[in-house]
Design an enzyme around this catalytic site. Structure first.
Site, PDB file in Angstrom:
ATOM      1  N   CYS A  58      34.397  27.825   3.387  1.00  0.00           N
ATOM      2  CA  CYS A  58      33.492  28.678   3.430  1.00  0.00           C
ATOM      3  C   CYS A  58      34.171  29.672   4.367  1.00  0.00           C
ATOM      4  O   CYS A  58      34.701  30.509   4.152  1.00  0.00           O
ATOM      5  CB  CYS A  58      32.812  27.642   3.912  1.00  0.00           C
ATOM      6  N   ASN A  61      35.735  27.490   8.337  1.00  0.00           N
ATOM      7  CA  ASN A  61      36.655  26.321   8.316  1.00  0.00           C
ATOM      8  C   ASN A  61      36.187  25.286   9.134  1.00  0.00           C
ATOM      9  O   ASN A  61      36.987  24.977   9.184  1.00  0.00           O
ATOM     10  CB  ASN A  61      38.173  27.021   7.525  1.00  0.00           C
ATOM     11  N   CYS A  91      32.412  24.405   9.247  1.00  0.00           N
ATOM     12  CA  CYS A  91      31.163  23.159   8.782  1.00  0.00           C
ATOM     13  C   CYS A  91      31.089  22.227   7.589  1.00  0.00           C
ATOM     14  O   CYS A  91      31.562  21.510   7.433  1.00  0.00           O
ATOM     15  CB  CYS A  91      29.428  24.244   8.933  1.00  0.00           C
ATOM     16  N   ARG A  92      31.367  23.831   6.660  1.00  0.00           N
ATOM     17  CA  ARG A  92      30.749  23.094   5.544  1.00  0.00           C
ATOM     18  C   ARG A  92      32.425  22.893   4.472  1.00  0.00           C
ATOM     19  O   ARG A  92      32.208  21.535   3.598  1.00  0.00           O
ATOM     20  CB  ARG A  92      30.445  24.350   4.738  1.00  0.00           C
ATOM     21  N   SER A  93      33.038  23.554   4.426  1.00  0.00           N
ATOM     22  CA  SER A  93      34.440  23.207   4.147  1.00  0.00           C
ATOM     23  C   SER A  93      35.438  21.995   4.308  1.00  0.00           C
ATOM     24  O   SER A  93      35.394  20.835   3.561  1.00  0.00           O
ATOM     25  CB  SER A  93      35.127  24.496   3.614  1.00  0.00           C
ATOM     26  N   ASP A 133      24.797  27.824   5.296  1.00  0.00           N
ATOM     27  CA  ASP A 133      25.451  27.183   6.384  1.00  0.00           C
ATOM     28  C   ASP A 133      24.740  26.807   7.488  1.00  0.00           C
ATOM     29  O   ASP A 133      23.419  27.834   7.964  1.00  0.00           O
ATOM     30  CB  ASP A 133      26.146  29.244   6.557  1.00  0.00           C
TER      31      ASP A 133
END
Length: 163
Positions: free
Chosen positions: A9, A12, A14-16, A127
């Site tokens: 993401c 690195n 939140c999402r990933s 995001d």
């Protein structure tokens, strides 16, 4: 031979890391942890060395996922050791494909939600960083929905190698 997947993401945090934790849990549930490795990175290095966003940690813990995390930036040299690079949105997909040293490396980059048949046309995982907890919860739902299909695809690749 280990099959390596990296989720990417922006920063690195939140999402990933969320996708990494969920996918790692699916791999362990399937009894494939000895064959499939998962990690994550960001397209940028703003948060290098930081842990995951506290809201990510909270949402993951509430759903029963574990994860120890330190943010890092994706490097082009990593393509050589990775089998699959999973982008969390179209911007990451473009950035990673531009970074890929070869056309074969660029072909390793896929969008996470492309593995969710119910995702429809919008394959971005939004995001959640600038919003509230509901954005993190929605992100987790999207990640979980795509992880089953991703695991199925990776299993097919792993089995193809063994044949």
């Amino acid at each position: 031979m280990t099959y390596r997947v990296c989720f990417v993401c922006t920063g690195n945090i939140c999402r990933s890391p969320m996708a990494e934790s969920v996918f790692r849990a699916r791999v362990e549930e399937a009894g494939l942890a000895y064959l499939i490795e998962a990690d994550s990175a960001g397209t940028g290095g703003w948060h290098e060395g930081d842990g995951a966003d506290p809201r990510t940690v909270s949402v993951l813990a509430a759903a029963g996922y574990e994860g120890d995390h330190a943010a890092r930036q994706f490097q082009a040299a990593w393509f050589a050791r990775l089998d699959l690079v999973i982008a969390l949105d179209a911007g990451h997909l473009k950035a990673l494909r531009r970074l890929a040293p070869t056309p074969e490396d660029a072909a390793k980059v896929r969008l996470l939600r492309s593995y969710d048949p119910a995702a429809g046309a919008d394959l971005d995982v939004p995001d959640p960083y600038y919003g509230g907890m509901d954005g993190f919860e929605e992100c987790l739902e999207m990640v979980e929905a795509a992880s089953a299909g991703l695991l199925t695809a990776v299993q097919a690749q792993v089995e193809g190698r063994a044949a």
